[in-house]
Design an enzyme around this catalytic site. Structure first.
Site, PDB file in Angstrom:
ATOM      1  N   TYR A 196       0.840  -1.209   0.000  1.00  0.00           N
ATOM      2  CA  TYR A 196       0.000   0.000   0.000  1.00  0.00           C
ATOM      3  C   TYR A 196       0.870   1.253   0.000  1.00  0.00           C
ATOM      4  CZ  TYR A 196      -3.599   3.325   1.574  1.00  0.00           C
ATOM      5  OH  TYR A 196      -4.460   4.395   1.683  1.00  0.00           O
ATOM      6  N   LYS A 200       1.137   4.169  -2.938  1.00  0.00           N
ATOM      7  CA  LYS A 200       0.731   5.562  -2.721  1.00  0.00           C
ATOM      8  C   LYS A 200       1.894   6.531  -2.990  1.00  0.00           C
ATOM      9  CE  LYS A 200      -3.615   5.080  -1.688  1.00  0.00           C
ATOM     10  NZ  LYS A 200      -4.679   5.708  -2.460  1.00  0.00           N
TER      11      LYS A 200
HETATM   12  N1  LIG Z   1      -9.328   5.447   5.167  1.00  0.00           N
HETATM   13  C1  LIG Z   1      -8.136   5.954   5.368  1.00  0.00           C
HETATM   14  O1  LIG Z   1      -7.632   6.038   6.490  1.00  0.00           O
HETATM   15  C2  LIG Z   1      -7.349   6.462   4.193  1.00  0.00           C
HETATM   16  C3  LIG Z   1      -6.155   7.162   4.461  1.00  0.00           C
HETATM   17  C4  LIG Z   1      -5.418   7.642   3.400  1.00  0.00           C
HETATM   18  C5  LIG Z   1      -5.831   7.420   2.096  1.00  0.00           C
HETATM   19  N2  LIG Z   1      -6.990   6.735   1.866  1.00  0.00           N
HETATM   20  C6  LIG Z   1      -7.370   6.528   0.478  1.00  0.00           C
HETATM   21  O2  LIG Z   1      -8.660   7.066   0.251  1.00  0.00           O
HETATM   22  C7  LIG Z   1      -9.272   6.368  -0.837  1.00  0.00           C
HETATM   23  C8  LIG Z   1     -10.688   5.970  -0.439  1.00  0.00           C
HETATM   24  O3  LIG Z   1     -10.598   5.023   0.603  1.00  0.00           O
HETATM   25  P1  LIG Z   1     -11.732   4.813   1.711  1.00  0.00           P
HETATM   26  O4  LIG Z   1     -11.076   4.969   3.021  1.00  0.00           O
HETATM   27  O5  LIG Z   1     -12.919   5.628   1.381  1.00  0.00           O
HETATM   28  O6  LIG Z   1     -11.997   3.263   1.533  1.00  0.00           O
HETATM   29  P2  LIG Z   1     -13.253   2.467   0.947  1.00  0.00           P
HETATM   30  O7  LIG Z   1     -12.813   1.042   0.940  1.00  0.00           O
HETATM   31  O8  LIG Z   1     -14.484   2.819   1.682  1.00  0.00           O
HETATM   32  O9  LIG Z   1     -13.375   3.030  -0.542  1.00  0.00           O
HETATM   33  C9  LIG Z   1     -12.584   2.565  -1.603  1.00  0.00           C
HETATM   34  C10 LIG Z   1     -13.505   2.358  -2.784  1.00  0.00           C
HETATM   35  O10 LIG Z   1     -12.702   1.969  -3.912  1.00  0.00           O
HETATM   36  C11 LIG Z   1     -13.428   0.983  -4.616  1.00  0.00           C
HETATM   37  N3  LIG Z   1     -12.536   0.176  -5.455  1.00  0.00           N
HETATM   38  C12 LIG Z   1     -11.631  -0.747  -5.051  1.00  0.00           C
HETATM   39  N4  LIG Z   1     -11.045  -1.318  -6.112  1.00  0.00           N
HETATM   40  C13 LIG Z   1     -11.576  -0.734  -7.217  1.00  0.00           C
HETATM   41  C14 LIG Z   1     -11.376  -0.907  -8.613  1.00  0.00           C
HETATM   42  N5  LIG Z   1     -10.495  -1.802  -9.091  1.00  0.00           N
HETATM   43  N6  LIG Z   1     -12.105  -0.153  -9.465  1.00  0.00           N
HETATM   44  C15 LIG Z   1     -13.010   0.750  -8.987  1.00  0.00           C
HETATM   45  N7  LIG Z   1     -13.252   0.949  -7.687  1.00  0.00           N
HETATM   46  C16 LIG Z   1     -12.533   0.207  -6.801  1.00  0.00           C
HETATM   47  C17 LIG Z   1     -14.098   0.155  -3.530  1.00  0.00           C
HETATM   48  O11 LIG Z   1     -15.163  -0.629  -4.034  1.00  0.00           O
HETATM   49  C18 LIG Z   1     -14.531   1.222  -2.549  1.00  0.00           C
HETATM   50  O12 LIG Z   1     -15.832   1.677  -2.811  1.00  0.00           O
HETATM   51  C19 LIG Z   1      -8.352   5.185  -1.144  1.00  0.00           C
HETATM   52  O13 LIG Z   1      -7.538   5.499  -2.251  1.00  0.00           O
HETATM   53  C20 LIG Z   1      -7.511   5.075   0.105  1.00  0.00           C
HETATM   54  O14 LIG Z   1      -6.270   4.468  -0.152  1.00  0.00           O
HETATM   55  C21 LIG Z   1      -7.758   6.259   2.886  1.00  0.00           C
END
Ligand SMILES: NC(=O)c1ccc[n+]([C@@H]2O[C@H](COP(=O)([O-])OP(=O)(O)OC[C@H]3O[C@@H](n4cnc5c(N)ncnc54)[C@H](O)[C@@H]3O)[C@@H](O)[C@H]2O)c1
Length: 293
Positions: A196, A200
Site C-alpha cells: 500500500y 501511494k
Molecule cells: N481510510 C483511510 O484512512 C485512508 C487514508 C489515506 C488514504 N486513503 C485513500 O482514500 C481512498 C478511499 O478510501 P476509503 O477509506 O474511502 O476506503 P473504501 O474502501 O471505503 O473506498 C474505496 C472504494 O474503492 C473501490 N474500489 C476498489 N477497487 C476498485 C477498482 N479496481 N475499481 C473501482 N473501484 C474500486 C471500492 O469498491 C470502494 O468503494 C483510497 O484510495 C484510500 O487508499 C484512505
C-alpha cells in the site's frame, strides 16, 4: 552565462507565455464554484469518494460515480441525489474496474458526451478507488502485491490518462485530483503495509510527472494525502486489531482520527479555478500525524 554589463535586457516573459488556464476567478466564491462542470469520481460508491461527491454537488457541480461495487450505499446515495437536485447538478453511478483500460476507454467518452450534451462538460477527476491489505512483507504474496499496485497506482494512471484525453479533445482546462495517502511519505507505525505504502508513493510521483506533461493543455493534477480516516477500509483493520486505534491516536495532534468530511473543502479548492496556479502539488491533511516523530 554572464551578460556583458552594457547589454540591455528587453525580455518580457508575459509576451511569450500563453496561459492555458481559465481566467482568474472574480472572487473567492467564484474560485470554488463548480457550476455546470462534471467530475468523474472513482471509489464513489462509499467512503471518501462518496463524501467528495457531496462536496462537488454542494459546490454546484455534477458527478459521475464509478466503482467496482454494483451499487452505492443506499441512504447516502439518496441524500446525494437530493443535494444534486437542490443545487442544479446531476449525479449518476456506473460500475467500473479502474484497472481495466478497455472498460475505462469505452465508458468515459460516452459519459463525457452525455455530460457535454447536458451542458455540464467533464472538467476533471477525483480518483479515490483504492484497496489496502496488512501483511508482513516477508510473507507478502507477490500476486497480492501486484494487485494493490495495480488498483492504487496503475488504476490512477489509467483514469488520469483517459480523463486527460477527454479534456484535451474538448479543449477544456481541467483539474485532476488523485487520492494518495500520508503512507506514501511515511511508514505507519504498527502497520505492515509495504505494498500500500509504495503504491501511494507512486501516486504522488505520478501527479508530479503528469503535471509537467499536461500543463500545456491547461490540465492541473494534484494529490491529497489523507491521514487516518474512519471508513470501511480502516474499520476492517481495526476489526482485526483493535489495539491499532491506540497506536494511531498517539500521532493524532488534534486528538481524533479523520472523517471523510474533513477533505471536502480541500477537494473543491483543488477542482475549482481558485487553485488555477497549483499543479504537481500534494495537500497532506492528516491531523498533524506526519509532524510528529
Ligand atoms: N481510510 C483511510 O484512512 C485512508 C487514508 C489515506 C488514504 N486513503 C485513500 O482514500 C481512498 C478511499 O478510501 P476509503 O477509506 O474511502 O476506503 P473504501 O474502501 O471505503 O473506498 C474505496 C472504494 O474503492 C473501490 N474500489 C476498489 N477497487 C476498485 C477498482 N479496481 N475499481 C473501482 N473501484 C474500486 C471500492 O469498491 C470502494 O468503494 C483510497 O484510495 C484510500 O487508499 C484512505
Amino acid at each position: 552565462m554572464q551578460l556583458p554589463s552594457n547589454t540591455a535586457i528587453s525580455y518580457n516573459p508575459l509576451a511569450t507565455i500563453t496561459d492555458p488556464a481559465p481566467a482568474s476567478p472574480s472572487s473567492v466564491k467564484a474560485g470554488l464554484d463548480l457550476k455546470n462542470r462534471t467530475y468523474f469520481v472513482t471509489g464513489g460508491a462509499r467512503g471518501l469518494g462518496l463524501s467528495l461527491i457531496t462536496a462537488i454537488l454542494e459546490a454546484g457541480g455534477s458527478a459521475v460515480a464509478l466503482d467496482l461495487l454494483p451499487e452505492p450505499l443506499t441512504e447516502e446515495w439518496a441524500a446525494a441525489q437530493t443535494l444534486a437536485k437542490e443545487n442544479g447538478g446531476s449525479l449518476s453511478f456506473n460500475t467500473l474496474d479502474v484497472t481495466s483500460e478497455p472498460a475505462v476507454e469505452l465508458l468515459l467518452p460516452r459519459l463525457a458526451q452525455e455530460a457535454a450534451e447536458a451542458g455540464r462538460p467533464v472538467h476533471g477527476l477525483v480518483n479515490c478507488a483504492g484497496i489496502n491489505q496488512k501483511l508482513p512483507a516477508i510473507d507478502y504474496p507477490v500476486e497480492l502485491y501486484r494487485k494493490i499496485v495495480d488498483i492504487n497506482f496503475v488504476g490512477s494512471f489509467i483514469m488520469a490518462k483517459h480523463t486527460a484525453k477527454i479534456l484535451v479533445a474538448e479543449g477544456t482546462p481541467g483539474s485532476i485530483v488523485l487520492i494518495g495517502s500520508m503512507s506514501g511519505i511515511i511508514a505507519n507505525r504498527g502497520l505492515e503495509n509495504t505494498a500500500y505504502n509504495t503504491s501511494k508513493a507512486a501516486v504522488l510521483q505520478l501527479a508530479r510527472s503528469l503535471c509537467q506533461e499536461w500543463g500545456q493543455y491547461g490540465i492541473r493534477i494534484n494529490t491529497i494525502s489523507p491521514g487516518y480516516i474512519i471508513t470501511a477500509m480502516t474499520q476492517e483493520l481495526l476489526d482485526v486489531e483493535p489495539e491499532l486505534y491506540e497506536t494511531w491516536m498517539r500521532g493524532a495532534m488534534l486528538n481524533r482520527l479523520g472523517a471523510p468530511d474533513d477533505f471536502k473543502t480541500a477537494a473543491v479548492f483543488l477542482l475549482g479555478d481558485g487553485s488555477r496556479f497549483m499543479t504537481g502539488s500534494d495537500l497532506r491533511i492528516d491531523g498533524g500525524h506526519c509532524a510528529g516523530a
